[in-house]
Motif scaffolding. Sequence first.
Motif, PDB file in Angstrom:
ATOM      1  N   GLU A 213       1.038  -0.944   0.087  1.00  0.00           N
ATOM      2  CA  GLU A 213      -0.098   0.169   0.130  1.00  0.00           C
ATOM      3  C   GLU A 213       0.756   1.437   0.109  1.00  0.00           C
ATOM      4  O   GLU A 213       0.859   2.257  -1.130  1.00  0.00           O
ATOM      5  CB  GLU A 213      -1.220  -0.093   1.417  1.00  0.00           C
ATOM      6  CG  GLU A 213      -2.111   1.159   1.012  1.00  0.00           C
ATOM      7  CD  GLU A 213      -2.807   0.915  -0.003  1.00  0.00           C
ATOM      8  OE1 GLU A 213      -3.120   1.601  -0.646  1.00  0.00           O
ATOM      9  OE2 GLU A 213      -3.011   0.147  -0.706  1.00  0.00           O
ATOM     10  N   ARG A 216       2.392   1.815  -3.223  1.00  0.00           N
ATOM     11  CA  ARG A 216       1.128   2.287  -4.324  1.00  0.00           C
ATOM     12  C   ARG A 216       1.080   3.654  -4.260  1.00  0.00           C
ATOM     13  O   ARG A 216       0.922   4.376  -5.105  1.00  0.00           O
ATOM     14  CB  ARG A 216       0.009   0.884  -4.070  1.00  0.00           C
ATOM     15  CG  ARG A 216      -1.184   1.679  -5.389  1.00  0.00           C
ATOM     16  CD  ARG A 216      -2.050   0.876  -4.436  1.00  0.00           C
ATOM     17  NE  ARG A 216      -3.212   1.215  -5.468  1.00  0.00           N
ATOM     18  CZ  ARG A 216      -4.376   2.002  -5.356  1.00  0.00           C
ATOM     19  NH1 ARG A 216      -4.711   2.476  -4.361  1.00  0.00           N
ATOM     20  NH2 ARG A 216      -5.587   2.742  -6.310  1.00  0.00           N
ATOM     21  N   ASN A 219       4.054   5.469  -5.604  1.00  0.00           N
ATOM     22  CA  ASN A 219       4.226   5.623  -7.205  1.00  0.00           C
ATOM     23  C   ASN A 219       2.557   6.075  -7.626  1.00  0.00           C
ATOM     24  O   ASN A 219       3.189   6.998  -8.897  1.00  0.00           O
ATOM     25  CB  ASN A 219       3.511   3.747  -7.742  1.00  0.00           C
ATOM     26  CG  ASN A 219       5.766   3.061  -7.899  1.00  0.00           C
ATOM     27  OD1 ASN A 219       6.444   3.729  -8.160  1.00  0.00           O
ATOM     28  ND2 ASN A 219       5.266   2.627  -6.705  1.00  0.00           N
ATOM     29  N   ILE A 220       2.200   6.564  -7.310  1.00  0.00           N
ATOM     30  CA  ILE A 220       1.166   7.159  -7.861  1.00  0.00           C
ATOM     31  C   ILE A 220       1.580   9.009  -7.413  1.00  0.00           C
ATOM     32  O   ILE A 220       0.770   9.752  -8.578  1.00  0.00           O
ATOM     33  CB  ILE A 220      -0.268   7.137  -6.637  1.00  0.00           C
ATOM     34  CG1 ILE A 220      -0.666   5.544  -7.372  1.00  0.00           C
ATOM     35  CG2 ILE A 220      -1.138   7.937  -7.524  1.00  0.00           C
ATOM     36  CD1 ILE A 220      -1.981   5.238  -6.566  1.00  0.00           C
ATOM     37  N   ASN A 224       1.757  11.559 -10.724  1.00  0.00           N
ATOM     38  CA  ASN A 224       1.230  13.060 -10.561  1.00  0.00           C
ATOM     39  C   ASN A 224       2.184  13.777 -10.616  1.00  0.00           C
ATOM     40  O   ASN A 224       2.508  14.969 -11.577  1.00  0.00           O
ATOM     41  CB  ASN A 224       1.187  12.524  -9.179  1.00  0.00           C
ATOM     42  CG  ASN A 224      -1.083  12.234  -9.577  1.00  0.00           C
ATOM     43  OD1 ASN A 224      -1.639  12.328 -10.745  1.00  0.00           O
ATOM     44  ND2 ASN A 224      -1.836  11.647  -8.116  1.00  0.00           N
ATOM     45  N   PHE A 247      -3.511  11.949 -10.515  1.00  0.00           N
ATOM     46  CA  PHE A 247      -4.796  10.488 -11.452  1.00  0.00           C
ATOM     47  C   PHE A 247      -5.629  10.363 -10.462  1.00  0.00           C
ATOM     48  O   PHE A 247      -5.793  10.094  -9.147  1.00  0.00           O
ATOM     49  CB  PHE A 247      -3.825   9.953 -10.996  1.00  0.00           C
ATOM     50  CG  PHE A 247      -4.703   8.385 -13.157  1.00  0.00           C
ATOM     51  CD1 PHE A 247      -4.807   8.717 -13.556  1.00  0.00           C
ATOM     52  CD2 PHE A 247      -3.911   7.173 -12.073  1.00  0.00           C
ATOM     53  CE1 PHE A 247      -5.088   7.702 -14.406  1.00  0.00           C
ATOM     54  CE2 PHE A 247      -3.958   6.020 -12.846  1.00  0.00           C
ATOM     55  CZ  PHE A 247      -4.794   6.744 -14.435  1.00  0.00           C
ATOM     56  N   ASN A 248      -6.993   9.965 -10.933  1.00  0.00           N
ATOM     57  CA  ASN A 248      -7.894   8.986  -9.628  1.00  0.00           C
ATOM     58  C   ASN A 248      -7.722   7.641 -10.567  1.00  0.00           C
ATOM     59  O   ASN A 248      -8.483   7.542 -11.010  1.00  0.00           O
ATOM     60  CB  ASN A 248      -9.503  10.086 -10.089  1.00  0.00           C
ATOM     61  CG  ASN A 248     -10.230   9.245  -9.325  1.00  0.00           C
ATOM     62  OD1 ASN A 248     -10.897   7.556  -8.654  1.00  0.00           O
ATOM     63  ND2 ASN A 248     -11.198  10.318  -9.183  1.00  0.00           N
ATOM     64  N   THR A 249      -7.823   6.691  -9.500  1.00  0.00           N
ATOM     65  CA  THR A 249      -7.191   4.938 -10.066  1.00  0.00           C
ATOM     66  C   THR A 249      -8.794   4.289  -9.596  1.00  0.00           C
ATOM     67  O   THR A 249      -8.797   4.187 -10.392  1.00  0.00           O
ATOM     68  CB  THR A 249      -6.562   4.548  -8.407  1.00  0.00           C
ATOM     69  OG1 THR A 249      -7.056   5.063  -7.384  1.00  0.00           O
ATOM     70  CG2 THR A 249      -4.724   5.404  -8.419  1.00  0.00           C
ATOM     71  N   ALA A 250      -9.768   4.821  -8.931  1.00  0.00           N
ATOM     72  CA  ALA A 250     -10.921   4.671  -9.032  1.00  0.00           C
ATOM     73  C   ALA A 250     -11.531   4.870 -10.143  1.00  0.00           C
ATOM     74  O   ALA A 250     -12.522   3.622 -10.641  1.00  0.00           O
ATOM     75  CB  ALA A 250     -11.528   5.003  -7.628  1.00  0.00           C
ATOM     76  N   THR A 251     -11.555   5.992 -11.111  1.00  0.00           N
ATOM     77  CA  THR A 251     -11.517   6.288 -11.915  1.00  0.00           C
ATOM     78  C   THR A 251     -11.428   6.226 -13.392  1.00  0.00           C
ATOM     79  O   THR A 251     -11.662   5.962 -14.798  1.00  0.00           O
ATOM     80  CB  THR A 251     -12.553   7.633 -12.092  1.00  0.00           C
ATOM     81  OG1 THR A 251     -12.520   9.111 -11.778  1.00  0.00           O
ATOM     82  CG2 THR A 251     -13.532   7.734 -11.323  1.00  0.00           C
ATOM     83  N   MET A 252     -10.108   5.937 -13.053  1.00  0.00           N
ATOM     84  CA  MET A 252      -8.770   5.996 -13.957  1.00  0.00           C
ATOM     85  C   MET A 252      -9.171   7.201 -14.614  1.00  0.00           C
ATOM     86  O   MET A 252      -8.705   6.611 -16.252  1.00  0.00           O
ATOM     87  CB  MET A 252      -8.868   4.680 -15.003  1.00  0.00           C
ATOM     88  CG  MET A 252      -9.136   3.173 -13.973  1.00  0.00           C
ATOM     89  SD  MET A 252      -7.007   2.844 -13.459  1.00  0.00           S
ATOM     90  CE  MET A 252      -6.026   2.880 -14.608  1.00  0.00           C
ATOM     91  N   SER A 253      -9.172   8.244 -14.225  1.00  0.00           N
ATOM     92  CA  SER A 253      -9.220   9.100 -15.063  1.00  0.00           C
ATOM     93  C   SER A 253      -8.547  10.303 -14.568  1.00  0.00           C
ATOM     94  O   SER A 253      -8.051  10.794 -13.374  1.00  0.00           O
ATOM     95  CB  SER A 253     -10.673   9.624 -15.096  1.00  0.00           C
ATOM     96  OG  SER A 253     -11.366  10.272 -13.994  1.00  0.00           O
TER      97      SER A 253
END
Length: 385
Positions: A213, A216, A219-220, A224, A247-253
């Motif tokens: 975690e 992760r 890396n996010i 960004n 970057f939204n990892t939930a919506t991948m947007s």
Amino acid sequence: MCKFYNLLDYDINFININESIVLIEKIIQDKKDSAINSEKFEQLDKLRFKKRQIQLELNEIRNFNQEYEKYKNNINKMADSLQPIDYLYKNLNSQLINSYQSKLFLANLSDSLKDIKQSLARKKNPPIDVQGEEKKLIQELKNIEIEIDFLRQSINNLPNMAEECIRIGEISNELNSILSISNVRGDINKQDEMYKILEKNKKKLLGICGKTENTRFANINLLNSCIQYYFEKFKNISDFKDCKVGFNTATMSLNIFSLSDVSSSIPIITGSQSNFMILHLCFFLGLHRYLLNTKSDFVPQILFIDQPSKPYFEREDDSAKLLDVFFLLNEFFNTLNKDKDETFQLILLEHAESHYWENHKMENFHLVDEFIGDNALIPKNLLKE
């Protein structure tokens, strides 16, 4: 087998089995000791991990410094915007309607101006020495890179042991097979030893899973930071001044947030095709920058972009935005680390004329061909009527 692979002299004759076993085991052990020491790889991995940690700290410090400067600028702007209040307050009769509501409104604004001035007067420096810490981390990063290069060079200078390790493995397996026939207890001991090794590796892997975690999250943040680097290169996006991307990892947007309202978690609506194109380019260039920084071997270092100029022919200022796009693509190659042999290919299919990059001397552009008239992407003589 030892003689066939030139590990033993052909003239050697064994007196007994025990002597041959001792000699062959010595050959196996000597060759294993001369192979590349796994500790060097572990040391290299630790240095690389430390390098990534320092890079993350540098990014955090630089982002903190930028946001702190923007905060001070915003406070000064607010103070400047309230400067006319004193004048209006002194000239209420000539400039405004002399009413209770006007006096109350100006009094509130005047109090706000006083609070801001007092805040500016007693404002303190950041709790940490940002510049000093940044210089310290930069020096640490340079030192670690020197250690990594030295260690990598020492590994590369070792002889290629692959084929010899395979031969030693074959001889070791044959010897173990022979010994297992007459020494069952030794085989059981080896199984116990293997079980202990597997248990040790199991604990190590479980420990890695516990750190997933944190890895992760780190890396996010790095991704960004890479995207933000290119987002700030655009000079003609007035709609998104003082903004940051996330970057939204939930919506991948990819979302945009205002820096003036740091408490807000609601992204800004992007709007036009032009803005979406900017986010599209920033994301993919930032993604590849992130992959190059993390030395990912799973994604090819190539990117296809089809007609980024499509949204930019509606208004006069769109040509400036389009020029920013081409400058950004050219700048991407300038940010590659040539010393680390980083390579990349970007294939651009475009309707815009070549003067956009030729007149501005964008050295990384190379025009392969122009499909005009009969010189089409698919030649007319190949098309059946």
